[in-house]
Design a protein around this motif. Structure first.
Motif: not given
Ligand SMILES: NC(=O)c1ccc[n+]([C@@H]2O[C@H](COP(=O)([O-])OP(=O)(O)OC[C@H]3O[C@@H](n4cnc5c(N)ncnc54)[C@H](OP(=O)(O)O)[C@@H]3O)[C@@H](O)[C@H]2O)c1
Length: 337
Positions: A171-172, A228-229, A269-271, A280-281
């Motif tokens: 999820l994140s 993410c990929m 962070r990634a959601q 975002v970094v």
């Protein structure tokens, strides 16, 4: 015992550490996994290339100034010709990352996969820019494209999902994924100026002569895009990650954080939001209750939140080229076992 001729494309910090590790672990791998190997080719950008199908003297290659000084054929042509001459079954790629389009590593890995070699890469660029294409080539050729070392070096951030956590949905995630900035921030807490801390990371071989890829958050952004990929199935370019580096953090900022009992970290962070991701970094002041608070020097961390496991964190203490090399060696064994 199954035998694998190997080629190394890239023979810098990581390529050399891998060559050394393959030497150090040869007997153990022979006896534990019935896997034998020899390095039959090494290819660099400007230090030459060498092929010897009977096996290169790796120790000599490690000590040589240029590969021309090593016994073997000196292929003058393309990577294509090099691969064909070497007779290799596995190609290890560790050339510099290209944030824009992943080249020329994408082409090198494609050539290897098309020729039926397993392609093992430490490079984030191809993961972000050509993951689907490279996977399709691997599938078609019934070989593997693995890249464990591309994010968090030897820590199994990709493999743990691929091998041991089927059926989970990510999820994140959040983490401290760039070692250079973490060393800089740690040194600044100990009294270094920003410039001195940057120089230190260059002296110890962590940062490049142009350290902007780390300092401005590009390296962290490309790692976020890669996670993410692969783990969320969402294509994201590093340019699409909201990004702020640590250039603006001053000595006063460091002291202010300290006085509040906090520490600065470059946090990623990634959601996942439906079929998209918000990523975002940016530098954040983290409190002692954060799992990032005690992550200092070159140590990195990632914490995953999934639909079943609420929080799963991986920490890698003080990684370096040898741990990156280990990730590649583990990929090799996982590909061929
Ligand atoms: N250093 C780490 O601990 C670490 C950790 C995780 C991932 N990585 C990734 O691993 C990769 C390599 O890092 P590194 O620190 O080993 O870099 P490096 O020391 O700069 O070495 C790069 C190597 O690639 C060669 N090269 C450059 N362009 C090439 C080309 N077009 N074709 C073939 N070879 C080429 C260079 O040859 P010349 O020197 O002759 O130009 C050199 O041998 C990068 O993608 C990096 O992001 C590194």
């Amino acid at each position: 015992m199954e035998y694998f001729p190997l080629v190394l494309v890239g023979f810098g910090n990581v390529g050399k550490a891998l060559a050394q590790l393959l030497l150090d672990k040869k007997e153990e791998i022979n006896s534990r996994y019935a896997v034998d190997y020899a390095v039959t080719g090494i290819f660099t950008g400007s230090h030459g290339a060498v092929v010897d199908v009977t096996g290169i003297d790796v120790q000599k290659a490690l000590n040589a100034e240029r590969l021309e000084d090593i016994q073997g054929v000196k292929p003058a042509g393309s990577i294509d010709e090099f691969i064909a001459l070497s007779g290799a079954r596995v190609l290890f790629e560790s050339i510099p990352v290209n944030y824009q389009d992943g080249q020329p590593a994408v082409d090198i890995l494609s050539q290897a996969l098309k020729k039926g070699l397993h392609a093992i890469s430490a490079n984030k660029g191809p993961v972000v820019h050509a993951f689907d294409e490279l996977n399709a080539l691997a599938e078609a050729g019934r070989v593997r494209y693995f890249f464990e070392s591309a994010v968090m070096d030897g820590a199994p951030v990709f493999g743990v999902f691929r091998e041991t956590l089927p059926g989970l949905n990510l999820l994140s995630f959040e983490g401290v994924l760039n070692s250079t900035t973490n060393v800089i921030l740690t040194r600044m807490e100990r009294g270094d100026s920003f410039d001195d801390a940057v120089r230190y990371t260059q002296q110890i071989g962590l940062a490049e002569s142009d350290p902007s890829g780390d300092i401005d958050g590009w390296d962290a952004a490309v790692k976020v895009a890669a996670l993410c990929m692969v783990l969320m199935g969402v294509k994201l370019t590093p340019q699409q990650v909201l990004r702020k580096g640590i250039r603006s953090i001053s000595g006063d900022d460091i002291r202010r954080a300290r006085s509040e009992g906090k520490r600065w970290k470059l946090v990623c962070r990634a959601q996942k939001l439906g079929q998209t991701v918000s990523a975002v970094v940016k530098p954040e002041m983290v409190p002692p209750t954060s799992p990032f608070f005690s992550v200092e020097d070159s140590t990195s961390i990632v914490c995953f939140r999934t639909d079943i496991l609420e929080e799963l964190c991986l920490v890698e203490g003080n990684p370096g080229p040898r741990t990156t090399a280990y990730g590649m060696m583990a990929d090799f064994l996982n590909a061929v076992r």
